[in-house]
Design a protein around this motif. Structure first.
Motif, PDB file in Angstrom:
ATOM      1  N   THR A  25       0.798  -1.369   0.139  1.00 11.33           N
ATOM      2  CA  THR A  25       0.080  -0.197   0.094  1.00 11.33           C
ATOM      3  C   THR A  25       0.823   1.133   0.153  1.00 11.33           C
ATOM      4  O   THR A  25       0.593   2.239  -0.288  1.00 11.33           O
ATOM      5  CB  THR A  25      -0.871   0.200   1.230  1.00 11.33           C
ATOM      6  N   VAL A  34      -8.196  -5.021  -3.236  1.00  9.86           N
ATOM      7  CA  VAL A  34      -8.463  -3.300  -3.473  1.00  9.86           C
ATOM      8  C   VAL A  34     -10.103  -3.268  -4.355  1.00  9.86           C
ATOM      9  O   VAL A  34     -10.141  -3.950  -5.267  1.00  9.86           O
ATOM     10  CB  VAL A  34      -7.135  -2.782  -4.407  1.00  9.86           C
ATOM     11  N   VAL A  86     -12.011  -0.795  -6.567  1.00  7.00           N
ATOM     12  CA  VAL A  86     -11.872   0.410  -7.533  1.00  7.00           C
ATOM     13  C   VAL A  86     -13.301   0.890  -8.092  1.00  7.00           C
ATOM     14  O   VAL A  86     -13.820  -0.007  -8.538  1.00  7.00           O
ATOM     15  CB  VAL A  86     -10.976   0.085  -8.686  1.00  7.00           C
ATOM     16  N   LYS A 141     -11.476   5.672  -8.661  1.00  5.97           N
ATOM     17  CA  LYS A 141     -10.764   6.056  -7.650  1.00  5.97           C
ATOM     18  C   LYS A 141     -10.525   4.767  -6.533  1.00  5.97           C
ATOM     19  O   LYS A 141     -11.395   3.611  -6.851  1.00  5.97           O
ATOM     20  CB  LYS A 141     -11.512   6.992  -6.555  1.00  5.97           C
ATOM     21  N   ILE A 142      -9.851   4.846  -5.647  1.00  2.00           N
ATOM     22  CA  ILE A 142      -9.740   3.371  -4.939  1.00  2.00           C
ATOM     23  C   ILE A 142     -10.910   3.634  -3.632  1.00  2.00           C
ATOM     24  O   ILE A 142     -10.740   4.628  -3.059  1.00  2.00           O
ATOM     25  CB  ILE A 142      -8.403   3.372  -4.174  1.00  2.00           C
ATOM     26  N   VAL A 155      -9.346  -0.633   0.578  1.00  2.00           N
ATOM     27  CA  VAL A 155      -8.363  -1.572   0.550  1.00  2.00           C
ATOM     28  C   VAL A 155      -8.008  -2.218   1.731  1.00  2.00           C
ATOM     29  O   VAL A 155      -8.324  -1.697   2.952  1.00  2.00           O
ATOM     30  CB  VAL A 155      -6.962  -0.910   0.083  1.00  2.00           C
ATOM     31  N   ILE A 157      -1.639   3.467  -1.975  1.00  2.00           N
ATOM     32  CA  ILE A 157      -3.195   2.812  -2.190  1.00  2.00           C
ATOM     33  C   ILE A 157      -3.646   2.980  -0.759  1.00  2.00           C
ATOM     34  O   ILE A 157      -3.705   2.340   0.272  1.00  2.00           O
ATOM     35  CB  ILE A 157      -2.876   1.232  -2.577  1.00  2.00           C
ATOM     36  N   ALA A 176      -6.975   5.575  -8.844  1.00  4.37           N
ATOM     37  CA  ALA A 176      -6.901   4.192  -8.866  1.00  4.37           C
ATOM     38  C   ALA A 176      -5.645   4.007  -9.946  1.00  4.37           C
ATOM     39  O   ALA A 176      -6.015   3.651 -11.221  1.00  4.37           O
ATOM     40  CB  ALA A 176      -8.047   3.425  -9.282  1.00  4.37           C
ATOM     41  N   LEU A 232      -2.879   1.646 -10.650  1.00  3.48           N
ATOM     42  CA  LEU A 232      -2.125   0.551 -10.072  1.00  3.48           C
ATOM     43  C   LEU A 232      -1.505  -0.496 -11.013  1.00  3.48           C
ATOM     44  O   LEU A 232      -1.652  -0.414 -11.901  1.00  3.48           O
ATOM     45  CB  LEU A 232      -3.382  -0.287  -9.480  1.00  3.48           C
ATOM     46  N   GLY A 253      -8.617   4.175 -12.798  1.00  4.74           N
ATOM     47  CA  GLY A 253      -9.661   3.136 -12.750  1.00  4.74           C
ATOM     48  C   GLY A 253      -9.764   2.523 -14.202  1.00  4.74           C
ATOM     49  O   GLY A 253     -10.559   1.274 -14.389  1.00  4.74           O
TER      50      GLY A 253
END
Lengths: 390, 834
Positions: free
Chosen positions: B49, B60, B62, B66-67, B70, B414, B420, B422, B443
């Motif tokens: 993270t 996680v 999403v 956006k996240i 988590v 994270i 998002a 990643l 995302g």
């Protein structure tokens, strides 16, 4: 040196496969067009062309097509032409267009070093050219033999001929690089250093051939001089052309084809009398001087036509060149001949391309409208029955 | 006519492209469609993270780019798309803190001295390079004006993903003002003057006055331009700055000085005001001790936010970095191209020293090529190999980078609410050989590779005595076997030979046993083709036919390059003549570290179809000429010797040439054919087929579509290292070749470059077993090294390397290189510094 066997392997391997959008084998397609320019006689208006297995099966005002044939109607205004033939280009020739460290390289075969993925092939195809003569450069007095190939296609069908015409340079190009040196500065400094030297090397080589002396790649040179393969001579200025005529008389070789020929219009009588044909370099509206400071004439094609000299256009954008020539006085039909049938004959592949007739390769260009109209676009280009749409 | 041609060509290209251009993002379209607004749950991966939450196996969620959440036990919302990533590693999208991605070729060199540039004006959102950067997990890059200007202007953080406008790409603009000291002026005096000018300018603005010109004169723009004409982009820079100032007008660039009657707002003043108000940090590139010191003093005196960029030779100023916990951007950890002058005398320990001095440091690629940012993981691995802690290196390309760039509220870690961005890897994020499984920005899935299978490799510490005894048993959990697999094994070494090797072996009781645990043991690696830094001795282009020359005659096995090669784990080298002649000469098998380094002086003949062997001064000067030349040479004709030597000598040379060529054509000695472009490779295939000899392609760049011909002709490949500007296509081709069962060996001039080639080929899909075989047995075989070379077998010489990890893992270093059980020489090393 034995390059022929290398070339044979080269055909078997080496070539990269290009797109395959052809319909499945044994299928026939009937194309109906407003006008079909067969180049074997008067245009057929309207006309139909039946394509089967990558070949032209039939052509006429109406054609009896098999019941399962796909019918493509291109519309009343459309035209169908044979795929264009570019008789002089260096498209795809990789790693140097000349082997300029030697004076004579008759065994220089572009087929040994062609980049089949070169973007130039796509561009040629997009402008309607389906067959190319890929020629050696002009920096050697006897430069090599051309390679005849389609602009696209699969491995084995793409090359038509590996060692076609023999090229000689009757211009100052072979002397250019050498003349720049003030004195010999390497072990391999070479001749000629000026244009007289070019002619001298030609003359002495032909003399050796005639008298049976040792020369590089005698077979290639002899077959070119005897007419077994086309002999092409890069000559641009009027004095180069007359020099070519003089050597030709002296050694009594088969009438060569003048390549470039920017100033042929100044010496039409002699050229016509000697029975030479011309592959004209690209037509341009740019400057008034061509390569080697040749004086250009917009109507050079028209003047050659009037004098009864056979000629073809070359160097890319063939349809545009034909249209350009028409604007300055050439007959439209003559202009179309000069990008289809005539170049095919000059480079020696008229049995396969250049006209629309039964048994010929199905290489076609479909144009929306009169092909000589500036506003008519190319709708598709067909090579061996494969359609490449715009 | 032009328009027609363009239009038609483009149409055609589209057709052709869709048919035979490889689309690397096969899964992209489908994945991207499904997750536009939907909720995605990424489940089962090990999540770094980069926050206080730490690292754990979890999920996680999403949503809307956006996240959402988590954690270890996160409930998947109803209707969410769940992607199982068990065995994979998930990190925040990586951040390259200094890049030229998205910049037009002109803008990459654009520099200024009046702060008038905004890098966003040089961004072209339609460039395609981002795909290759993205597939290495990089999701953000920082770009700014070039460092050849002392005060260029504003930099920005950009997204690595699709965009149809500059706005789409901006993560944050105006994140820093670019400045540089000591780049253009080389002497201490130049630098002192530059420092003085900065001080005066800041003082002037503080006092409410117009600042003097930072470029070193107070006159006008024209002089300014002259100041900027170093480096590339020449002549355009001043122009861009004028344009920004609105001064270009109808007179163009040249008229700026005299005709500029219009008074423009002073950008320098405006920016310095923002800096003094701490609204924007000054990102000051400083390398030498004096300028680094001056940078800190300026920051103290005028109380602004400082980011130190570069820091190549900080000397004592490093203690200031530690004392202030300064924000620092450094890189690259490894020079993949030619280093600029200010980076040339960097300390090998620089990165680990900086990492120990301050937690607030970011690692950047500093690549001059747009695609170069894809090397960020390689750079992070190189940092680790040079002594930086793995955790610190990962922070330097994620959360610390985001903090320094001022975008930590959006990217770099994270946590709920973050963008998002990643990256998911099939292995350790900083092991470049581990393929990328998936990359997401905002995302949106921008890269997906369902074939990436988890590949867990670790790095272990190794402890061995300084000098190994005459007889010992060494035991490991990971010993490379002949199939390229790692297995637990032990090896009894006695008097320079391997007495026994196997899962369990019996050895006398008094023999010491060294258990290296998880450390990796491989045979001494093979560099199939190298000049060992001796190019100048191997170059001889007077005669196109140099078949008689032997590389073995000039070997200097104790040269610095050879020493680094050995310390880097490469014991067996195919020592070759250079590529300046079509028939280059004979390669030797060199065993570095051995008392007699030349094992065999005629393992392979080298022939060259690439452009290196074309010379305007002798035949051949063209590819066609090369093919004809080699064809006649293989066909039996001997070109005439044109060297001025006595006849008997000439005859001896010709005999030697003939016998060396015959050894290749009929004697089974492999031919190494240097061929790069597609026509060159085609020519090599043609010649190989015609003469039916054993051949190896050296350094082919373009083999796409030719793999079946290459394998049909029974050829193999020696891969060469790639550079920042090469496409990933190169590595993909190696993977493709491996799939076609073409043997692939590796070559290069530095150990790390060779390992990187292998690692990136694995990253692109080559099975790691194949790559490891290429670095050992297969590499030895393709160039004709004696049977048994680079294999650990009973009875063979004990040449082996103990690694902290797999040789494909660029984080790993050779802990010990053993040549013939160290009877001949003793080697130790702990870091890679090439």
């Amino acid at each position: 040196m034995n390059t022929t066997s290398v070339l044979r392997v080269c055909v078997a391997f080496g070539l990269l496969c290009v797109a395959c959008v052809a319909p499945a084998a044994a299928e026939s397609t009937l194309y109906k067009a407003g006008t079909v320019y067969t180049m074997t006689g008067e245009p057929l208006s309207p006309g139909q062309v039946l394509v089967t297995d990558g070949k032209i099966a039939a052509v006429g005002r109406t054609v009896n097509a098999p019941a399962d044939a796909t019918v493509v109607d291109l519309g009343e205004d459309s035209s169908l032409l044979p795929g264009f033939v570019d008789a002089y280009t260096q498209t795809g020739l990789a790693g140097g267009t000349d082997e300029f460290t030697a004076e004579l390289t008759p065994d220089f075969c572009p087929a040994l070093a062609i980049d089949w993925n070169d973007r130039g092939f796509e561009e040629s195809l997009a402008t309607g050219t389906t067959t190319l003569a890929i020629c050696p450069g002009t920096e050697n007095v006897i430069a090599g033999c051309s390679c005849l190939a389609k602009t696209t296609g699969e491995k084995d069908s793409r090359i038509l001929q590996n060692d076609a015409a023999l090229f000689i340079s009757v211009c100052s190009d072979p002397a250019r690089r050498n003349g720049a040196r003030s004195r010999p500065d390497g072990l391999y400094n070479r001749l000629p250093t000026n244009r007289m030297g070019v002619v001298w090397i030609l003359r002495s080589t032909f003399d050796k051939v005639r008298r049976g002396r040792e020369v590089t790649a005698r077979d290639e040179i002899e077959s070119g001089l005897s007419g077994q393969r086309p002999l092409m001579a890069v000559a641009r200025t009027s004095h180069d052309i007359t020099a070519l005529l003089t050597i030709g008389e002296e050694f009594d070789f088969a009438p060569p084809v003048i390549v470039g020929g920017q100033e042929t219009y100044k010496v039409t009588e002699q050229v016509a009398a000697a029975g030479l044909s011309v592959i004209l370099g690209p037509m341009t509206t740019g400057s008034s001087n061509g390569p080697e400071r040749t004086e250009l004439a917009y109507n050079q094609a028209g003047l050659l036509s009037e004098a009864g000299i056979t000629f073809a256009f070359s160097g890319g954008n063939l349809l545009e060149q034909a249209r350009f020539a028409c604007r300055f006085g050439l007959e439209p039909n003559e202009a179309l001949q000069a990008i289809t049938k005539t170049p095919a004959e000059l480079i020696g592949v008229s049995d396969r391309v250049g006209t629309i007739a039964p048994g010929m390769d199905a290489d076609l260009v479909a144009v929306d409208g009169d092909p000589m109209e500036f506003t008519s676009g190319i709708r598709f280009v067909m090579v061996n029955g494969q359609v490449f749409e715009q | 006519m032009r328009a027609l041609r363009l239009a038609t060509t483009r149409g055609l290209c589209a057709i052709l492209a869709s048919l035979f251009v490889i689309v690397p993002l096969c899964g992209l379209a489908s994945a991207a469609d499904t997750n536009a607004a939907a909720t995605i749950v990424l489940q089962g991966a090990t999540i770094h993270t980069m926050t206080e939450q730490g690292t754990f196996v979890g999920s996680v969620v999403v949503e809307n780019g956006k996240i959402k959440s988590v954690g270890e036990n996160v409930q998947a919302p109803e209707g969410a798309t769940v992607i199982d990533l068990t065995g994979h590693t998930l990190t925040p999208g990586l951040i390259d803190s200094r890049s030229v991605l998205w910049l037009t070729a002109a803008a990459r060199g654009e520099a200024g001295s009046r702060g008038a540039l905004n890098i966003l004006d040089g961004v072209n959102p339609f460039l395609e390079d981002w795909h290759e950067v993205s597939r290495q997990g990089v999701t953000s890059v920082y770009v700014q004006p070039s460092n050849t200007g002392v005060f260029g202007g504003r930099g920005a953080v950009l997204r690595v993903g699709p965009g149809s406008s500059v706005k789409d790409l901006v993560v944050a603009n105006d994140v820093a003002v670019q400045a540089a000291m000591g780049i253009t002026g080389d002497t201490v005096r130049d630098r002192a003057a530059q420092i003085q000018r900065f001080r005066r300018a800041f003082q002037a603005v503080k006092d409410g006055e117009d600042p003097p010109n930072l470029a070193g004169n107070n006159n006008n723009n024209n002089n300014n331009q002259q100041q900027n004409t170093q480096g590339f982009g020449r002549g355009r820079r001043g122009g861009a700055e004028d344009l920004q100032q609105g001064r270009r007008g109808r007179f163009g660039r040249g008229g700026g000085g005299r005709g500029a009657a219009v008074t423009q707002p002073n950008k320098t003043k405006e920016l310095i005001e923002l800096i003094l108000d701490r609204k924007i940090p000054l990102r000051l590139e400083a390398h030498q001790e004096d300028v680094v010191q001056a940078a800190f003093e300026l920051a103290d005196e005028f109380e602004f936010d400082l980011i130190v960029d570069g820091l190549s030779s900080p000397g004592e100023a490093l203690s200031e970095v530690a004392a202030r916990q300064a924000r620092v951007v450094v890189g690259p950890a490894w020079e993949t191209g030619a280093a600029p002058s200010y980076r040339q005398d960097r300390d090998d320990q620089l990165l680990s020293n900086i990492a120990e001095s301050t937690n607030r440091w970011a690692l950047a690629t500093y690549s001059p090529e747009a695609r170069g940012s894809r090397m960020l993981r390689v750079q992070a691995a190189a940092a680790i190999a040079s002594g930086v802690e793995a955790e610190s290196a990962l922070r330097a390309v994620t959360v610390e980078a985001a903090r320094i760039l001022g975008v930590a509220d959006q990217v770099g870690s994270i946590a709920p609410g973050m963008q998002a961005d990643l990256a998911i890897f099939a292995g350790d994020p900083l092991d470049p050989a581990a393929s990328t499984r998936m990359v997401m920005t905002r995302g949106e899935v921008v890269y997906e590779n369902a074939d990436a299978s988890p590949n867990n490799t670790g790095v272990a510490a190794v402890e061995l005595p300084e000098v190994m005894p005459l007889a010992y048993v060494i035991r490991t959990q990971r010993m490379l076997n002949a199939n390229g697999e790692m297995q637990p094994a032990e090896m009894f070494v006695q008097n320079g030979l391997i007495s026994a090797i196997g899962r369990t072996i019996s050895a006398p009781e008094d023999v010491p046993v060294f258990d290296v645990g998880d450390a990796v043991i491989t045979p001494g690696l093979v560099n199939a083709h190298s000049y060992l830094g001796q190019q100048s001795m191997l170059n001889d282009d007077t005669e196109a036919d140099s078949s008689q020359l032997r590389a073995a005659d000039v070997i200097e096995a104790s040269s610095p390059v050879a020493k680094k090669m050995l310390e880097g784990g490469f014991v067996n080298v195919g020592f070759a003549p250079t590529s300046v002649n079509p028939s280059a000469g004979v390669m030797a098998h060199v065993r570095l570290g051995a008392k007699k380094p030349v094992v065999a002086n005629d393992i392979a003949g080298k022939f060259v179809l690439s452009s290196d062997a074309r010379s305007n001064d002798r035949l051949p000067s063209s590819l066609v000429g090369q093919v004809i030349f080699l064809d006649s040479l293989f066909g039996g004709s001997t070109p005439v010797t044109r060297l001025y030597v006595p006849d008997p000598v000439a005859r001896a040379i010709e005999r030697e040439r003939r016998s060396n060529v015959d050894a290749v054509v009929t004697g089974g000695r492999p031919a190494v054919l240097a061929a790069e472009t597609a026509p060159e490779v085609q020519a090599a295939i043609t010649l190989t087929s015609k003469y039916d000899f054993t051949s190896v392609l050296l350094g082919p760049e373009r083999i796409q579509g030719l793999t079946s011909d290459i394998s049909g002709a029974g050829m193999s490949i020696i891969a060469r290292p790639f550079d920042d500007n090469d496409y990933d296509l190169y590595c993909e081709q190696l993977a493709e070749a491996a799939q076609a069962r073409i043997p692939v060996a590796f070559s290069g001039e530095t150990p790390r470059a060779i390992r990187m080639t292998a690692a990136m080929a694995v990253n692109a899909g080559m099975p790691s077993e194949v790559a490891l075989r290429g670095l050992t047995a297969v590499g030895a075989d393709v160039v004709g090294m004696p049977a048994g070379t680079a294999r650990l077998n009973e009875g063979s010489v004990a040449d082996f390397v103990v690694w902290t990890g797999s040789p494909l893992d660029l984080r790993a270093v050779p802990a010990r290189v053993v040549v013939q059980s160290e009877l001949e020489t003793v080697r130790t090393s702990g870091r890679i510094t090439d």
